[in-house]
Write an enzyme that holds these catalytic residues in place. Sequence first.
Site, PDB file in Angstrom:
ATOM      1  N   GLU A   1       0.823  -1.214   0.000  1.00 47.08           N
ATOM      2  CA  GLU A   1       0.000   0.000   0.000  1.00 47.08           C
ATOM      3  C   GLU A   1       0.857   1.264   0.000  1.00 47.08           C
ATOM      4  OE1 GLU A   1      -2.917  -0.424  -0.736  1.00 47.08           O
ATOM      5  OE2 GLU A   1      -3.129  -2.545  -0.233  1.00 47.08           O
TER       6      GLU A   1
ATOM      7  N   HIS B   1       1.831   2.017  -3.466  1.00 54.21           N
ATOM      8  CA  HIS B   1       0.744   2.709  -4.168  1.00 54.21           C
ATOM      9  C   HIS B   1       0.783   4.208  -3.862  1.00 54.21           C
ATOM     10  CE1 HIS B   1      -1.329  -0.464  -6.165  1.00 54.21           C
ATOM     11  NE2 HIS B   1      -1.742  -1.086  -5.080  1.00 54.21           N
TER      12      HIS B   1
ATOM     13  N   GLU C   1      -0.937  -3.284  -9.786  1.00 56.68           N
ATOM     14  CA  GLU C   1      -0.830  -4.263  -8.706  1.00 56.68           C
ATOM     15  C   GLU C   1       0.508  -4.996  -8.790  1.00 56.68           C
ATOM     16  OE1 GLU C   1      -2.914  -4.774  -6.011  1.00 56.68           O
ATOM     17  OE2 GLU C   1      -3.633  -2.876  -6.848  1.00 56.68           O
TER      18      GLU C   1
END
Length: 294
Positions: free
Chosen positions: A145, A148, A220
């Site tokens: 995360e 990201h 991803e």
Amino acid sequence: MLFDQIAKNKRKTVVLLFGFFLFTAIVGAALGYFLMNSFQAGIIIAVLAGGIYAFYMTTQSTDVVMSMNNAQEITNADQAPELWHIVEDMALVAKVPMPRVFIINDASPNAFATGNKPENAAVAATVGILQQLDREELEGVMAHEMTHVRNYDIRIQTIAVALTSMITMLANFGTSFWGWRSRDRDQSSNVFGIILSIVVMMLAPLASTIIQLAISRNREFLADAGAVELTRNPQGLIDALTKISGSQPMSEENVAPSSAGLYIGDPLKTKSRMSHLFDTHPPMEDRIAALRKM
């Protein structure tokens, strides 16, 4: 291998985003020709409208996304010590500001990040992921995360969603004038051009959705590679993804369909039948196989 994978996925994303903007212009050209016999006018309208709408979408508050997923914010380490400290550690390693932290009361293990830039980012984790993953696995998820956040993936996804919505609106607007355009008896009109414009507008929503999901799946893979870069431990994320893939779907009450692509694993366990074209995430076995090569 790790940095080659990161570079490869970055190039793919650039190509996909370029293709997305190009496709927006093509749909605009079809709309312009169909309604005004002017490719140029349609392109200008589509590009301007898409740019404005994408900017509007990127300025939306993180609170909206969290509210849509029934996430509750925790404001200090005492409320969820392990999660708080792992997020803090991974943010430090990724060299991004400490994000806001939220918890979703759902038994299925999952997590996501949101926010249009690192300075106002937020991460959410389900109760299930806190209960079922050990520290090493949770570090892998939070490193994913933080990647990201560091890579501005959420902004990219927001732009993709905005362009998909804009393309769909343009296509619907154009096809709603089919009856009016078919009554136009101007013999100078290019019948072939009009038919081609109609075909483009009819297929535009489908094509834009495929591009949007391709961007999501590509990011991803990049975030998985970034997690390994941050933790130097691919096994932690491999074990986490294995547990997430084998879990039950999240409750539909806790997942807004438009945000499903944000999660580390498909929260609703939906799978398309067309070679994964409409999957929100790449196949988990492919992600795990890529991690094993790092």
